[in-house]
Design a protein around this motif. Structure first.
Motif, PDB file in Angstrom:
ATOM      1  N   ALA A 126     -96.292 -23.336  34.494  1.00 17.57           N
ATOM      2  CA  ALA A 126     -95.176 -24.256  34.264  1.00 17.57           C
ATOM      3  C   ALA A 126     -94.745 -24.828  35.612  1.00 17.57           C
ATOM      4  CB  ALA A 126     -94.010 -23.525  33.613  1.00 17.57           C
ATOM      5  N   ALA A 127     -94.681 -26.152  35.704  1.00 12.47           N
ATOM      6  CA  ALA A 127     -94.175 -26.765  36.939  1.00 12.47           C
ATOM      7  C   ALA A 127     -92.680 -26.489  37.023  1.00 12.47           C
ATOM      8  CB  ALA A 127     -94.441 -28.266  36.913  1.00 12.47           C
ATOM      9  N   PRO A 128     -92.158 -26.160  38.205  1.00 11.94           N
ATOM     10  CA  PRO A 128     -90.726 -25.857  38.298  1.00 11.94           C
ATOM     11  C   PRO A 128     -89.870 -27.132  38.226  1.00 11.94           C
ATOM     12  CG  PRO A 128     -91.743 -25.750  40.467  1.00 11.94           C
ATOM     13  CD  PRO A 128     -92.862 -26.023  39.496  1.00 11.94           C
ATOM     14  N   ALA A 129     -88.650 -26.965  37.712  1.00  9.46           N
ATOM     15  CA  ALA A 129     -87.689 -28.068  37.729  1.00  9.46           C
ATOM     16  C   ALA A 129     -87.268 -28.326  39.179  1.00  9.46           C
ATOM     17  CB  ALA A 129     -86.469 -27.681  36.890  1.00  9.46           C
ATOM     18  N   ASP A 130     -86.839 -29.529  39.444  1.00  9.69           N
ATOM     19  CA  ASP A 130     -86.342 -29.875  40.778  1.00  9.69           C
ATOM     20  C   ASP A 130     -85.031 -29.122  41.028  1.00  9.69           C
ATOM     21  OD1 ASP A 130     -85.447 -30.946  43.085  1.00  9.69           O
ATOM     22  OD2 ASP A 130     -85.411 -33.039  42.385  1.00  9.69           O
ATOM     23  N   PRO A 131     -84.983 -28.244  42.065  1.00  2.00           N
ATOM     24  CA  PRO A 131     -83.762 -27.469  42.299  1.00  2.00           C
ATOM     25  C   PRO A 131     -82.538 -28.363  42.539  1.00  2.00           C
ATOM     26  CG  PRO A 131     -85.526 -26.801  43.828  1.00  2.00           C
ATOM     27  CD  PRO A 131     -86.024 -27.978  43.055  1.00  2.00           C
ATOM     28  N   ALA A 132     -82.773 -29.581  43.014  1.00  2.00           N
ATOM     29  CA  ALA A 132     -81.656 -30.499  43.256  1.00  2.00           C
ATOM     30  C   ALA A 132     -80.917 -30.813  41.958  1.00  2.00           C
ATOM     31  CB  ALA A 132     -82.170 -31.780  43.903  1.00  2.00           C
ATOM     32  N   ALA A 133     -81.670 -30.820  40.841  1.00  2.00           N
ATOM     33  CA  ALA A 133     -81.061 -31.143  39.549  1.00  2.00           C
ATOM     34  C   ALA A 133     -79.975 -30.140  39.206  1.00  2.00           C
ATOM     35  CB  ALA A 133     -82.144 -31.148  38.463  1.00  2.00           C
ATOM     36  N   LEU A 134     -80.178 -28.885  39.618  1.00  2.00           N
ATOM     37  CA  LEU A 134     -79.199 -27.835  39.364  1.00  2.00           C
ATOM     38  C   LEU A 134     -77.932 -28.074  40.196  1.00  2.00           C
ATOM     39  CD1 LEU A 134     -79.422 -25.269  37.587  1.00  2.00           C
ATOM     40  CD2 LEU A 134     -80.077 -24.023  39.644  1.00  2.00           C
ATOM     41  N   GLN A 135     -78.145 -28.419  41.479  1.00  2.00           N
ATOM     42  CA  GLN A 135     -77.009 -28.648  42.380  1.00  2.00           C
ATOM     43  C   GLN A 135     -76.223 -29.904  42.002  1.00  2.00           C
ATOM     44  OE1 GLN A 135     -78.992 -28.719  46.193  1.00  2.00           O
ATOM     45  NE2 GLN A 135     -79.489 -26.545  46.017  1.00  2.00           N
ATOM     46  N   ASP A 136     -76.949 -30.904  41.480  1.00  2.00           N
ATOM     47  CA  ASP A 136     -76.315 -32.192  41.215  1.00  2.00           C
ATOM     48  C   ASP A 136     -75.494 -32.215  39.917  1.00  2.00           C
ATOM     49  OD1 ASP A 136     -77.499 -32.930  43.511  1.00  2.00           O
ATOM     50  OD2 ASP A 136     -79.066 -34.177  42.599  1.00  2.00           O
ATOM     51  N   LEU A 137     -75.721 -31.205  39.061  1.00  2.00           N
ATOM     52  CA  LEU A 137     -74.993 -31.201  37.790  1.00  2.00           C
ATOM     53  C   LEU A 137     -73.513 -30.898  38.024  1.00  2.00           C
ATOM     54  CD1 LEU A 137     -76.999 -29.285  35.016  1.00  2.00           C
ATOM     55  CD2 LEU A 137     -76.417 -31.709  35.091  1.00  2.00           C
TER      56      LEU A 137
END
Lengths: 248, 286
Positions: A126-137
């Motif tokens: 599984a390709a990982p989600a962009d960690p920035a997406a977590l911070q930006d929420l």
């Protein structure tokens, strides 16, 4: 005289049994030592498969003891399928009931850790989600979001310091001290990585499977008021274990 | 009977391959030398993902791949394992290998997999059973398979058919091809006291689509007679090279595999062994 595969198998797995009659050395005598070639192939190859699967257990009990113990296990639990990378899934449970290692209480849980690492090694990609997406929420949307973890993610909880035992055996880590440990296994690329979790970390990660981020956090905080979310999330991100973040 | 007219054409080159070991991955990509194709054991590539499948995907872009099953238990008394047959189909569908092969042997009985290639008697009854299993396999994976001769350490008193004839009749009934392991012929002939060249003379060489070569260990039986063990743990023995020369002189060049599965050597040693086979193969007119 007919030799059935039931006869053959029984003779293979029990060296005390006579060689099945009806087998010959092609020179007018019984098969004798020639049958031992098969007995040896079965025992040696399955012992090697267990050694590869449980290298820490092998190191902890020593080669001679491991081989003797594997011989007992493989006779009572031969593989149920030809996929040897799955052989030994019941080995931790066997260790729990194996009297000669009863004084090594941590052994079954160390074996569970190794079994979890092996499952992780062969799990789906599984390709990982962009960690920035977590911070930006924004916080409210983060709390209602779901974190979908990679198939290679595993958790092992133990009343024993299994991570310390693993590190001391495989990475020259310091001698373990008593205490319960919870271990997260991730697969950043191809090699499974065991990470020691802070208290409540396993509760949080386990809850993520069925709950929103916020509900998982509340679960962890109920058991561990000072739950360290940053370290736990950091372990998931570093292990590339967050595959997707879904909202709604 | 499998319709070989619909079968995929054999895409292995008439060169030398090696059994793939993960420690040789980088060498194969950068310095394959005499090695023109690879063989994998099917059962090592049945996980969901991770390094094994990633490496295989990479290698399959560069080399023709032969998939060699070691766990279907074609010679078993019981029915084939339907779950395992489905896993083989999945692998073959995904990889689309040049060839698929399995063994004239059994390994599973009563739900237990014993991880060895165990022998069976050669009778009309076992011939029918093995042929039925091969029909089922070939239908299941949708292609022709190659059947490999075993290495033997003992015989069954009940056997009534010689091994080359048994293989010939299986192939005639099922339309399968054959994989001739020359080391196994030498090991079996020595252990059971017959001339390996008579075996090759009696063997249907026209059906051979692949040859295996490997090393064996030497031991003795209870009566001091030589007992050779098919260990795949060392270089190919000189008399096996001589038997290989005779075999390809009679059959013509065939894709040839070096099997080295235990005490796996470094890449230069394995590549040199492949080069030895390649030099012999090149001398044979096509």
């Amino acid at each position: 005289m007919t030799v059935t595969q039931t006869d053959f198998r029984a003779g293979l797995m029990d060296a005390a049994r006579p060689v099945p009659p009806g087998l010959s050395d092609a020179h007018g005598a019984g098969a004798g030592k020639r049958f031992d070639v098969y007995r040896n192939n079965v025992a040696v190859s399955l012992t090697e498969a267990l050694e590869q699967a449980f290298p820490t257990i092998h190191a902890l009990v020593g080669d001679e003891f491991f081989k003797a113990m594997a011989g007992v296990y493989l006779r009572q639990s031969p593989p149920a399928s030809p996929i040897l990378s799955q052989y030994g899934a019941t080995f931790p449970r066997f260790l729990s009931g194996f009297q000669p290692v009863a004084h090594l209480g941590y052994l079954p849980d160390v074996a569970r850790l190794e079994q979890a690492m092996r499952e992780s090694f062969h799990a789906g990609d599984a390709a990982p989600a962009d960690p920035a997406a977590l911070q930006d929420l924004p916080p409210d949307r983060l709390m209602s979001a779901r974190l979908i973890l990679a198939p290679a993610t595993r958790l092992v909880r133990s009343p024993w310091p299994i991570h310390s035992v693993w590190m001391a055996t495989n990475r020259d880590g310091p001698a373990p001290t008593p205490g319960a440990q919870e271990v997260l296994i991730t697969r950043p690329e191809f090699d499974p990585l065991p990470t020691l979790l802070p208290a409540g970390g396993a509760d949080f990660i386990e809850a993520l499977a069925t709950h929103s981020f916020g509900a998982a956090l509340a679960t962890a905080q109920r058991g561990t008021p000072d739950f360290d979310l940053t370290t736990t999330l950091g372990a998931l991100v570093a292990g590339r274990a967050i595959a997707r973040i879904t909202e709604g | 009977m499998f319709d070989t007219n619909q079968a995929k054409t054999n895409a292995l080159p008439d060169g030398v391959g090696v059994g793939y070991k993960p420690q040789h991955f980088a060498d194969l990509i950068h310095n394959a030398g005499a090695v023109k194709w690879l063989e994998i054991h099917a059962e090592n590539y049945m996980g969901e993902g991770g390094r094994p499948l990633a490496q295989l995907r990479h290698l399959a872009e560069r080399f023709p791949i032969s998939v060699h099953g070691v766990g279907l238990s074609i010679g078993g008394e019981g029915p084939l394992d339907a779950d395992h047959l489905a896993r083989l189909r999945r692998l073959v569908d995904w990889l689309d290998p040049a060839v698929f092969s399995e063994h004239l042997a059994w390994s599973t009985h009563d739900g237990a997999f014993l991880n060895d290639l165990l022998p069976l008697p050669y009778t009309q009854a076992t011939l029918t059973r093995v042929a039925d299993h091969i029909d089922q396999l070939q239908e299941g994976i949708g292609r022709q398979m190659l059947l490999e001769n075993p290495s033997s350490y003992l015989t069954f008193e009940e056997s009534t058919i010689e091994e080359p004839e048994f293989l010939r009749q299986i192939a005639a009934r099922t339309g399968c091809g054959l994989l001739l392991d020359v080391n196994n012929v030498f090991v079996s002939a020595t252990n059971l006291g017959y001339d390996p060249r008579r075996y090759i003379d009696a063997y249907p060489l026209d059906l051979v689509q692949e040859i295996h070569l490997g090393g064996h260990d030497e031991d003795e039986d209870d009566h001091g007679r030589p007992l050779l063990i098919d260990s795949h743990g060392r270089d190919v023995a000189d008399p096996v090279w001589a038997l290989y020369d005779d075999t390809i002189a009679a059959a013509g060049p065939r894709p040839t595999l070096i099997e080295w599965d235990t005490d796996v050597p470094d890449w230069p040693t394995l590549e040199a062994e492949a080069a030895r086979a390649a030099a012999r193969l090149e001398k044979v007119p096509a």
